[in-house]
Design an enzyme around this catalytic site. Structure first.
Site, PDB file in Angstrom:
ATOM      1  N   ARG A 190      52.352  40.069  45.114  1.00  0.00           N
ATOM      2  CA  ARG A 190      52.157  38.391  45.208  1.00  0.00           C
ATOM      3  C   ARG A 190      52.732  37.807  43.454  1.00  0.00           C
ATOM      4  NH1 ARG A 190      46.841  35.761  46.905  1.00  0.00           N
ATOM      5  NH2 ARG A 190      48.121  33.910  46.435  1.00  0.00           N
ATOM      6  N   HIS A 228      41.928  27.653  41.625  1.00  0.00           N
ATOM      7  CA  HIS A 228      41.727  28.903  42.109  1.00  0.00           C
ATOM      8  C   HIS A 228      42.411  29.724  41.004  1.00  0.00           C
ATOM      9  CE1 HIS A 228      41.282  27.412  46.740  1.00  0.00           C
ATOM     10  NE2 HIS A 228      40.152  27.016  45.869  1.00  0.00           N
ATOM     11  N   CYS A 252      38.546  41.262  32.995  1.00  0.00           N
ATOM     12  CA  CYS A 252      37.730  42.434  33.169  1.00  0.00           C
ATOM     13  C   CYS A 252      36.708  42.167  34.528  1.00  0.00           C
ATOM     14  CB  CYS A 252      36.913  42.693  31.928  1.00  0.00           C
ATOM     15  SG  CYS A 252      36.186  44.464  32.268  1.00  0.00           S
ATOM     16  N   CYS A 279      31.442  42.418  30.529  1.00  0.00           N
ATOM     17  CA  CYS A 279      32.521  42.043  29.552  1.00  0.00           C
ATOM     18  C   CYS A 279      33.065  40.978  29.985  1.00  0.00           C
ATOM     19  CB  CYS A 279      33.677  43.340  29.754  1.00  0.00           C
ATOM     20  SG  CYS A 279      34.921  43.146  28.701  1.00  0.00           S
ATOM     21  N   CYS A 332      40.359  47.600  31.162  1.00  0.00           N
ATOM     22  CA  CYS A 332      40.080  46.582  30.079  1.00  0.00           C
ATOM     23  C   CYS A 332      40.414  46.988  28.732  1.00  0.00           C
ATOM     24  CB  CYS A 332      38.815  46.115  30.154  1.00  0.00           C
ATOM     25  SG  CYS A 332      38.453  44.917  28.947  1.00  0.00           S
ATOM     26  N   CYS A 361      36.616  46.367  26.774  1.00  0.00           N
ATOM     27  CA  CYS A 361      35.420  47.248  26.776  1.00  0.00           C
ATOM     28  C   CYS A 361      36.005  48.894  27.197  1.00  0.00           C
ATOM     29  CB  CYS A 361      34.574  46.757  27.970  1.00  0.00           C
ATOM     30  SG  CYS A 361      35.319  46.718  29.604  1.00  0.00           S
TER      31      CYS A 361
HETATM   32  N1  APR Z   1      55.601  21.572  53.862  1.00  0.00           N
HETATM   33  C1  APR Z   1      54.376  21.210  53.938  1.00  0.00           C
HETATM   34  N2  APR Z   1      53.273  21.689  54.586  1.00  0.00           N
HETATM   35  C2  APR Z   1      53.576  22.955  54.886  1.00  0.00           C
HETATM   36  C3  APR Z   1      54.744  23.667  54.797  1.00  0.00           C
HETATM   37  C4  APR Z   1      56.054  23.004  54.215  1.00  0.00           C
HETATM   38  N3  APR Z   1      57.004  23.479  54.064  1.00  0.00           N
HETATM   39  N4  APR Z   1      54.500  24.949  55.254  1.00  0.00           N
HETATM   40  C5  APR Z   1      53.136  25.108  55.578  1.00  0.00           C
HETATM   41  N5  APR Z   1      52.860  24.087  55.516  1.00  0.00           N
HETATM   42  C6  APR Z   1      51.265  23.775  55.723  1.00  0.00           C
HETATM   43  C7  APR Z   1      50.559  24.525  56.733  1.00  0.00           C
HETATM   44  O1  APR Z   1      50.786  23.620  57.953  1.00  0.00           O
HETATM   45  C8  APR Z   1      49.163  24.482  56.515  1.00  0.00           C
HETATM   46  O2  APR Z   1      48.591  23.391  56.725  1.00  0.00           O
HETATM   47  O3  APR Z   1      50.562  24.263  54.450  1.00  0.00           O
HETATM   48  C9  APR Z   1      49.064  24.637  54.739  1.00  0.00           C
HETATM   49  C10 APR Z   1      48.881  25.889  54.247  1.00  0.00           C
HETATM   50  O4  APR Z   1      47.656  26.073  54.544  1.00  0.00           O
HETATM   51  P1  APR Z   1      46.996  27.438  54.062  1.00  0.00           P
HETATM   52  O5  APR Z   1      47.628  28.901  54.511  1.00  0.00           O
HETATM   53  O6  APR Z   1      45.600  27.442  54.685  1.00  0.00           O
HETATM   54  O7  APR Z   1      46.863  27.387  52.548  1.00  0.00           O
HETATM   55  P2  APR Z   1      45.812  26.480  51.521  1.00  0.00           P
HETATM   56  O8  APR Z   1      45.464  25.172  52.217  1.00  0.00           O
HETATM   57  O9  APR Z   1      46.555  26.439  50.067  1.00  0.00           O
HETATM   58  O10 APR Z   1      44.662  27.663  51.470  1.00  0.00           O
HETATM   59  C11 APR Z   1      43.576  27.460  50.707  1.00  0.00           C
HETATM   60  O11 APR Z   1      42.498  29.340  50.969  1.00  0.00           O
HETATM   61  O12 APR Z   1      42.903  31.406  51.240  1.00  0.00           O
HETATM   62  C12 APR Z   1      42.517  30.639  50.443  1.00  0.00           C
HETATM   63  O13 APR Z   1      42.518  30.828  48.041  1.00  0.00           O
HETATM   64  C13 APR Z   1      43.392  30.580  49.160  1.00  0.00           C
HETATM   65  O14 APR Z   1      43.990  28.602  47.896  1.00  0.00           O
HETATM   66  C14 APR Z   1      43.975  29.095  49.097  1.00  0.00           C
HETATM   67  C15 APR Z   1      43.047  28.268  50.216  1.00  0.00           C
END
Ligand code: APR
Length: 316
Positions: A80, A131, A139, A144, A200, A203
């Site tokens: 990522r 987030h 760490c 730590c 780390c 530590c």
């Molecule tokens: N434009 C607008 N919306 C979009 C697009 C786009 N090009 N592509 C996808 N989407 C929308 C999808 O329809 C969905 O509603 O973006 C949303 C993505 O949702 P998630 O995958 O659930 O992501 P998010 O809401 O950021 O998740 C929240 O969950 O897994 C954890 O920590 C992680 O920060 C994340 C949190």
């Protein structure tokens, strides 16, 4: 009215009423999620993009997963980091950054860890990273407190390099070989042990881990405090924009109702018209269906103007 540089992607009536409200709004929030970065090529968590190899991406984002298999979790996060570094901010990141410069009492609550809003030069005081960031490391040892910000080393340790296909006939040297997509389950991942993973420097005991908030963990205390202060810092909130998020993960999703309770009208920007916050849509809200990268510059244009040069801080 001057002709628009891009074809309109939103209904005129909604656009006019939103722009009229935005124009007179002073206290504004945005809650942004993975959909904002989708058109930069980064996958979302739920729906089609949510699988990494055979793993549900959200299942790898836990302290338990890291405890069980830190090598696998690091491979996921290293991938990522690599993908986020290769991606570029899109017009939605730039439009929000510009709005922050135009409206000083506007803050963006970001669930994204990809670094694209900072790279679009979003004013840092107006960007709250709920987030954490893929580019912070800390760490994992409970005793730590080592934290390092803005670590862009890719790979963070040699063992986490993205494997390349040295048999690729189009290349002449192993170094130049085609980079493999390690989200493809047909690509073998190396077995990694403790000794391969980042340690780390303070530590010398614990493994470093990504500085993101995993499921079951607290959100960063300072960020929460800042947001709380902002929320109570005025009588009302005029507007919350909920952009590219399924708004299913708390406490982030809770800010929609908190803003509504202070009078905010809600504007949702999402590809999927079923992705409305749990409390639904009220009269006076807006739903802009489509790609945030197209919609944001258009709906904010009345305040931010046309987007000009889009500098990527990573390239400066
Ligand atoms: N434009 C607008 N919306 C979009 C697009 C786009 N090009 N592509 C996808 N989407 C929308 C999808 O329809 C969905 O509603 O973006 C949303 C993505 O949702 P998630 O995958 O659930 O992501 P998010 O809401 O950021 O998740 C929240 O969950 O897994 C954890 O920590 C992680 O920060 C994340 C949190």
């Amino acid at each position: 009215m001057a002709a628009s540089a891009r074809p309109s992607v939103v209904p005129q009536k909604d656009l006019e009423s939103f722009q009229e409200h935005l124009d007179k709004s002073t206290r504004i929030l945005a809650l942004i999620g993975a959909g904002l970065s989708a058109s930069s090529g980064l996958p979302t968590f739920r729906g089609a993009g949510g699988l990494w190899r055979t793993h549900d991406a959200t299942q790898l984002a836990t302290p338990e997963a890291f405890g069980r298999d830190p090598g696998l979790v690091w491979q996921f996060y290293s991938y990522r980091r690599h993908m986020a570094l290769k991606a570029k901010p899109n017009p939605a990141h730039y439009a929000l950054a510009e709005l922050a410069r135009k409206k000083e009492d506007f803050i963006t609550l970001s669930q994204n860890v990809d670094g694209l809003s900072p790279r679009a030069k979003h004013p840092p005081d107006q960007l709250k990273l709920l987030h954490g960031s893929l580019f912070d490391v800390k760490c994992s040892d409970f005793f730590c407190n080592y934290v390092e910000s803005n670590n862009y080393t890719d790979p963070i340790v040699p063992a986490l390099a993205i494997p390349t296909d040295e048999s690729d006939p189009t290349t002449t040297s192993a170094l130049a070989a085609r980079e493999l997509d390690i989200s493809d389950i047909n690509v073998d991942l190396p077995e990694l042990t403790f000794s391969h993973l980042p340690r780390c420097p303070k530590c010398k005991r614990g493994l470093l881990r990504p500085g993101v908030v995993w499921f079951g963990e607290q959100l960063p205390a300072k960020v929460m405090r800042d947001i709380e202060e902002w929320m109570v810092g005025g009588d009302k909130i005029d507007l919350i924009m909920v952009i590219g998020t399924s708004a299913r993960v708390y406490p982030a999703a809770g800010y929609v109702d908190a803003a509504r309770a202070k009078g905010a009208r809600v504007a949702i920007v999402n590809m999927d018209k079923n992705d409305v916050p749990a409390s639904g849509l009220y009269k006076g809200d807006w739903f802009f269906e489509g790609d945030a990268a197209q919609i944001m510059p258009e709906i904010l244009k009345g305040v931010i103007g046309e987007l000009g040069d889009m500098p990527d801080a990573a390239e400066e």
